[in-house]
Design an enzyme around this catalytic site. Structure first.
Site, mmCIF file in Angstrom:
data_model
loop_
_atom_site.group_PDB
_atom_site.id
_atom_site.type_symbol
_atom_site.label_atom_id
_atom_site.label_comp_id
_atom_site.label_asym_id
_atom_site.label_seq_id
_atom_site.Cartn_x
_atom_site.Cartn_y
_atom_site.Cartn_z
ATOM 1 N N GLU A 53 0.948 -1.033 0.188
ATOM 2 C CA GLU A 53 0.045 0.066 -0.097
ATOM 3 C C GLU A 53 0.980 1.324 0.024
ATOM 4 O OE1 GLU A 53 -2.608 -3.290 1.850
ATOM 5 O OE2 GLU A 53 -0.680 -2.493 2.090
ATOM 6 N N GLN A 116 -9.135 -6.297 11.522
ATOM 7 C CA GLN A 116 -8.623 -5.425 10.614
ATOM 8 C C GLN A 116 -9.406 -4.101 10.717
ATOM 9 O OE1 GLN A 116 -8.343 -6.922 6.525
ATOM 10 N NE2 GLN A 116 -6.097 -7.619 6.856
ATOM 11 N N LYS A 165 -17.802 -1.298 5.456
ATOM 12 C CA LYS A 165 -18.128 -2.316 4.374
ATOM 13 C C LYS A 165 -19.988 -2.373 4.307
ATOM 14 C CE LYS A 165 -17.399 -7.286 3.207
ATOM 15 N NZ LYS A 165 -16.688 -8.383 3.339
#
Length: 587
Positions: A53, A116, A165
């Protein structure tokens, strides 16, 4: 009208298309998959997958800074976002328009230490232009429009949107979405309507020893800057981000200023009675000890005959200890467009002759009296610059951070803006290769040359895989390998009594062999006898190639020591004292 369903991920994708995005940089993961899925089997936006990343963020930065477009980064939650912190801060510090879309755990899981999960907004809010958590799918359209506006208006910078999400996977009636672009008020004075151009131009026209100091904020106004320089006959120096905004091969150029800048440029700042700062914020690497900065300009202001003039798009952005006499909040292009109407030519023969003599007496150091045809980084870059000019190559250079970065700034002729892409304020080692990838994607007709040191290159070396995976064929890599972290090593010798600690890089691999394992062409050079041939092979290659140069460890001079005045310069190893008495300035 028949209704259809649309997900939050699709809403974001549509907004990217609507804002003209054609390239994006992403790395997938669980929380961001509903957005990543929108890039499957479509032909409107190309996506590129870096090996990390951090690399992704630097690639987007290289793309944005070389093209002027917004860099788009898409990462997952937790480590995906935390790995982006370094490139986000780098982009913000160097005024790069970047939009970072990060995944997040569902709203109901936030604060539970879910898998996460990271407090992403709390982490990034303190240094970005905007960082927000999306809590409703109905906010996505306006949030995306606002992100593009904030990233690109006024002083450019980084915007972060955190996407749970549950929001990007949720479906709603497509007819309930307003797909118009939402515009926002612009409070920046871009036209400089309140500027007293008569007063400013009289100061400039009547000054005896003026100098222009230009930074990254001038790059979009190269034409107007060139007119200003040549109409006024005023010498110009730049920051490393402003190099090329004015063609450095012209006689009024002093090259770049600062800690490793041209001695003449440093001296000009200290002796000038009028400093015209354009699109720069007086970073400490360009000022030296702020309490000893520009004493003559300060005296001239007290006498009413000069001073320090700053034009910057963001008001009051400068060192808080800096005494700016005339602070102008405006876009530099707009400011110069009007100012040029008031500017008159002034011969200033004594001042310009003095600076020209300094340029002749104090060039960048190249002679190290090496034996057995050994080569230095300076030798490599001088030959590179020679062949770039001979072959008339249209190039962009990226670098890592360290002595090789400063050598590149010193020994390459910068003729066009936005051709030197490097990490400035944050000084991120490893920036060079991923930034070159972004530049290569955004500028397919140009040769992109990554000039790297062994220490910097080791940090992001796996992105050679990205070059091959995405067929980015216009990137050339130069590794200047001296098996040490050169800049720090030199500082340890100068300022820490030679206590060399944690700079040894002797176990680095043979980079040209590693490149072959990534299916890149490569070459190796350790002698002046092969230098010209190796550079020629690099520049004539029609695809990616890595050239490793085994170079001797040489210092980078000039060097302004920490807390020293800008013209209190170390010019060589035996010259630790002030050299100001060597050449007397004109009265």
């Amino acid at each position: 009208m028949l209704s259809s369903k649309i997900t939050g991920g699709k809403i974001i994708y549509n907004k990217l298309v609507q804002h003209g995005v054609t390239n994006t940089f992403l790395y997938s993961g669980g929380a961001i998959m509903p957005l990543i899925d929108q890039f499957y089997n479509q032909n409107k936006i190309k996506y590129y997958i870096n090996t990390h990343e951090q690399n992704l963020g630097h690639a987007a930065t290289g793309y944005a800074r070389s093209t002027g477009k917004v860099g788009i980064c898409i990462v997952t939650s937790g480590p995906g976002l935390t790995n982006m912190i370094t490139p986000m801060l780098d982009a913000q510090n160097d005024s790069t328009p970047l939009i970072v879309l990060s995944g997040q755990v569902p709203l109901t899981a936030i604060g539970t230490n879910a898998f996460q999960e990271a407090p992403s907004v709390e982490i990034t809010k303190s240094f970005t232009k905007m960082s927000e958590l999306c809590t409703s799918i109905y906010d996505l359209n306006k949030m995306m429009d606002h992100a593009f506006y904030i990233a690109t208006h006024g002083k450019k910078g980084v915007v972060h949107i955190d996407l749970p999400k549950c929001i990007i996977s949720k479906q709603i009636d497509e007819n309930s979405i307003n797909n118009d672009i939402h515009y926002f008020n612009n409070n920046i004075n871009r036209n400089g309507n309140d500027i007293n151009f008569n007063k400013i131009s009289n100061l400039i026209n009547n000054s005896k020893k003026p100098v222009i100091y230009a930074g990254q904020g001038i790059n979009h106004a190269s034409k107007e800057l060139t007119e200003f320089v040549e109409k006024s006959n005023i010498p110009i120096t730049t920051t490393i981000h402003g190099m090329g905004a004015y063609d450095e091969t012209k006689s009024l150029s002093l090259k770049f200023v600062g800690m490793h800048g041209n001695y003449t440029a440093n001296k000009a700042i200290q002796e000038a009675d009028c400093i015209i700062a354009l699109g720069s914020r007086f970073d400490d690497r360009t000022t030296g000890n702020i309490n000893k900065y520009a004493p003559n300009a300060i005296k001239a202001y007290d006498n009413g005959t000069g001073g320090i003039i700053q034009c910057n798009i963001k008001s009051h952005e400068y060192n808080p200890n800096m005494n700016i006499n005339y602070s102008i909040t405006s876009d530099c292009k707009s400011f110069l467009t009007t100012l040029n109407k008031y500017i008159k030519y002034n011969e200033r023969s004594t001042w310009i002759s003095y600076l020209n003599n300094l340029k002749q007496k104090y060039p960048f150091q190249t002679n190290f009296n090496l034996l057995n045809n050994k080569i230095t980084s300076q030798d490599v870059l001088i030959e590179l610059n020679k062949q770039l000019n001979e072959k008339n190559i249209d190039y962009i250079v990226t670098t890592g951070v360290g002595n090789h970065q400063m050598f590149a700034a010193q020994f390459i002729d910068w003729k066009k803006p936005k051709t030197f892409i490097s990490s400035g304020s944050l000084g991120v080692m490893g920036f060079g290769l991923p930034a070159a990838i972004g530049c290569g994607i955004g500028n397919p007709s140009k040769q992109i040359i990554n000039i790297d040191g062994d220490g910097s290159f080791l940090m992001t070396m796996p992105d050679m895989k990205t070059l091959k995976q995405h067929n980015i064929n216009n990137v050339k890599i130069i590794v200047l390998n001296n098996n040490t972290l050169g800049m720090v090593d030199i500082w340890e010798n100068l300022f820490f009594d030679g206590r060399i600690t944690a700079t040894d890089n002797k176990h680095a691999p043979d980079f040209y062999k590693v490149a072959k394992n990534f299916n890149l062409k490569s070459s190796y050079c350790d002698s002046k006898l092969n230098l010209k041939k190796t550079i020629n092979k690099l520049l004539n290659c029609n695809t990616n190639i890595l050239a490793e140069f085994k170079v001797e460890h040489t210092p980078c001079y000039p060097l302004v020591a920490p807390d020293a005045a800008l013209d209190d310069v170390i010019m060589n190893k035996s010259d630790i004292q002030n050299i100001n008495t060597n050449v007397l300035p004109p009265s």
